[in-house]
Motif scaffolding. Structure first.
Motif, PDB file in Angstrom:
ATOM      1  N   TYR A   4     -17.332  16.270  15.489  1.00 54.75           N
ATOM      2  CA  TYR A   4     -18.318  17.170  16.103  1.00 54.75           C
ATOM      3  C   TYR A   4     -19.423  17.520  15.111  1.00 54.75           C
ATOM      4  O   TYR A   4     -19.261  17.371  13.897  1.00 54.75           O
ATOM      5  CB  TYR A   4     -17.638  18.436  16.634  1.00 54.75           C
ATOM      6  N   ILE A   5     -20.537  17.960  15.647  1.00 55.63           N
ATOM      7  CA  ILE A   5     -21.631  18.487  14.830  1.00 55.63           C
ATOM      8  C   ILE A   5     -21.491  19.998  14.846  1.00 55.63           C
ATOM      9  O   ILE A   5     -21.459  20.616  15.916  1.00 55.63           O
ATOM     10  CB  ILE A   5     -22.998  18.043  15.377  1.00 55.63           C
ATOM     11  N   LEU A   6     -21.371  20.582  13.672  1.00 52.77           N
ATOM     12  CA  LEU A   6     -21.233  22.027  13.549  1.00 52.77           C
ATOM     13  C   LEU A   6     -22.626  22.649  13.498  1.00 52.77           C
ATOM     14  O   LEU A   6     -23.436  22.291  12.640  1.00 52.77           O
ATOM     15  CB  LEU A   6     -20.443  22.382  12.294  1.00 52.77           C
ATOM     16  N   VAL A   7     -22.912  23.534  14.442  1.00 53.29           N
ATOM     17  CA  VAL A   7     -24.192  24.244  14.492  1.00 53.29           C
ATOM     18  C   VAL A   7     -23.915  25.701  14.160  1.00 53.29           C
ATOM     19  O   VAL A   7     -23.234  26.395  14.917  1.00 53.29           O
ATOM     20  CB  VAL A   7     -24.856  24.116  15.880  1.00 53.29           C
ATOM     21  N   LEU A   8     -24.412  26.139  13.012  1.00 48.52           N
ATOM     22  CA  LEU A   8     -24.159  27.490  12.537  1.00 48.52           C
ATOM     23  C   LEU A   8     -25.434  28.312  12.536  1.00 48.52           C
ATOM     24  O   LEU A   8     -26.485  27.840  12.094  1.00 48.52           O
ATOM     25  CB  LEU A   8     -23.596  27.453  11.115  1.00 48.52           C
ATOM     26  N   ASN A   9     -25.314  29.534  12.995  1.00 52.58           N
ATOM     27  CA  ASN A   9     -26.421  30.487  12.969  1.00 52.58           C
ATOM     28  C   ASN A   9     -25.959  31.755  12.277  1.00 52.58           C
ATOM     29  O   ASN A   9     -24.896  32.290  12.586  1.00 52.58           O
ATOM     30  CB  ASN A   9     -26.890  30.803  14.393  1.00 52.58           C
ATOM     31  N   GLU A  50     -21.472  28.135  16.415  1.00 58.28           N
ATOM     32  CA  GLU A  50     -20.964  29.442  15.994  1.00 58.28           C
ATOM     33  C   GLU A  50     -22.112  30.283  15.457  1.00 58.28           C
ATOM     34  O   GLU A  50     -23.075  29.755  14.902  1.00 58.28           O
ATOM     35  CB  GLU A  50     -19.900  29.291  14.898  1.00 58.28           C
ATOM     36  N   GLN A  51     -21.981  31.594  15.610  1.00 56.41           N
ATOM     37  CA  GLN A  51     -22.939  32.549  15.030  1.00 56.41           C
ATOM     38  C   GLN A  51     -22.156  33.735  14.511  1.00 56.41           C
ATOM     39  O   GLN A  51     -21.204  34.193  15.141  1.00 56.41           O
ATOM     40  CB  GLN A  51     -23.950  33.019  16.082  1.00 56.41           C
ATOM     41  N   GLN A  57     -17.391  34.882   7.334  1.00 60.39           N
ATOM     42  CA  GLN A  57     -16.997  34.143   8.536  1.00 60.39           C
ATOM     43  C   GLN A  57     -17.697  32.791   8.586  1.00 60.39           C
ATOM     44  O   GLN A  57     -17.081  31.779   8.910  1.00 60.39           O
ATOM     45  CB  GLN A  57     -17.327  34.946   9.795  1.00 60.39           C
ATOM     46  N   ILE A  58     -18.964  32.770   8.247  1.00 65.54           N
ATOM     47  CA  ILE A  58     -19.712  31.507   8.237  1.00 65.54           C
ATOM     48  C   ILE A  58     -19.116  30.545   7.209  1.00 65.54           C
ATOM     49  O   ILE A  58     -18.928  29.359   7.482  1.00 65.54           O
ATOM     50  CB  ILE A  58     -21.212  31.768   7.970  1.00 65.54           C
ATOM     51  N   ILE A  59     -18.776  31.057   6.048  1.00 59.41           N
ATOM     52  CA  ILE A  59     -18.162  30.227   5.009  1.00 59.41           C
ATOM     53  C   ILE A  59     -16.814  29.689   5.483  1.00 59.41           C
ATOM     54  O   ILE A  59     -16.495  28.518   5.264  1.00 59.41           O
ATOM     55  CB  ILE A  59     -18.056  31.014   3.685  1.00 59.41           C
ATOM     56  N   ASP A  60     -16.025  30.516   6.165  1.00 57.53           N
ATOM     57  CA  ASP A  60     -14.743  30.041   6.709  1.00 57.53           C
ATOM     58  C   ASP A  60     -14.957  28.881   7.677  1.00 57.53           C
ATOM     59  O   ASP A  60     -14.206  27.892   7.654  1.00 57.53           O
ATOM     60  CB  ASP A  60     -13.991  31.175   7.410  1.00 57.53           C
ATOM     61  N   TRP A  61     -15.953  28.969   8.557  1.00 60.32           N
ATOM     62  CA  TRP A  61     -16.233  27.872   9.492  1.00 60.32           C
ATOM     63  C   TRP A  61     -16.633  26.598   8.757  1.00 60.32           C
ATOM     64  O   TRP A  61     -16.269  25.492   9.149  1.00 60.32           O
ATOM     65  CB  TRP A  61     -17.308  28.272  10.491  1.00 60.32           C
ATOM     66  N   ALA A  89     -20.537  26.648  -0.488  1.00 57.12           N
ATOM     67  CA  ALA A  89     -19.632  26.248   0.595  1.00 57.12           C
ATOM     68  C   ALA A  89     -20.149  25.014   1.323  1.00 57.12           C
ATOM     69  O   ALA A  89     -19.356  24.167   1.748  1.00 57.12           O
ATOM     70  CB  ALA A  89     -19.449  27.400   1.581  1.00 57.12           C
ATOM     71  N   LEU A  90     -21.448  24.893   1.483  1.00 61.32           N
ATOM     72  CA  LEU A  90     -22.017  23.797   2.272  1.00 61.32           C
ATOM     73  C   LEU A  90     -21.768  22.411   1.683  1.00 61.32           C
ATOM     74  O   LEU A  90     -21.864  21.421   2.403  1.00 61.32           O
ATOM     75  CB  LEU A  90     -23.512  24.025   2.506  1.00 61.32           C
TER      76      LEU A  90
END
Length: 144
Positions: A4-9, A50-51, A57-61, A89-90
């Motif tokens: 999947y492509i992870l889209v983070l906001n 995810e947002q 939380q963003i780092i966990d994702w 993290a990225l």
């Protein structure tokens, strides 16, 4: 890889459509997600969107994406200019990252001109409204 492509906001992007529409437009976060899903589906791909207003939380994702995602589209919001932890993290999932900004951050306040994410990103899209997310998904598909 065809994950999947992870889209983070990041922070405050849940307020799209109501927060400063003169800067960010009238489209909502739901519109962003729909655009990403439609773009990915046209290529037989899926999106996990995810947002969060919480950096951890963003780092966990991002950590969860290792071995699962084929790429990451991220609009870090204000974390762009402040978070070394997010930048670090990225690189963990070892997939391409496209940084997206709805507004042209380079035409705004000086503090928005620096990004901790840009140096590790495969590409940066700024100032194209939510269309930038669609372009980012297209680019990640081309890279994988």
């Amino acid at each position: 890889m065809t994950g999947y492509i992870l889209v983070l906001n990041g922070p405050n992007l849940n307020m799209l459509g109501t927060r400063q529409p003169e800067v960010y437009g009238h489209e909502t976060l739901a519109d962003v997600v729909a655009l990403c899903e439609k773009t990915a589906a046209a290529h037989g791909r899926t999106v996990r969107a995810e947002q969060s207003n919480h950096e951890g939380q963003i780092i966990d994702w991002i950590h969860e994406a290792r071995g699962q995602a084929s790429g990451i589209v991220i609009n870090p919001g204000g974390l762009t200019h402040t978070s070394v932890a997010l930048r670090d993290a990225l690189v963990i999932p070892e997939v391409p990252v496209i940084e997206v900004h709805i507004s042209n951050v380079h035409a705004r306040e000086e503090f928005r001109h620096h990004s901790f994410v840009s140096p590790i990103a495969s590409g940066v899209i700024a100032g194209l409204g939510i269309a930038g997310y669609g372009y980012a998904v297209e680019r990640l598909i081309a890279l994988s």
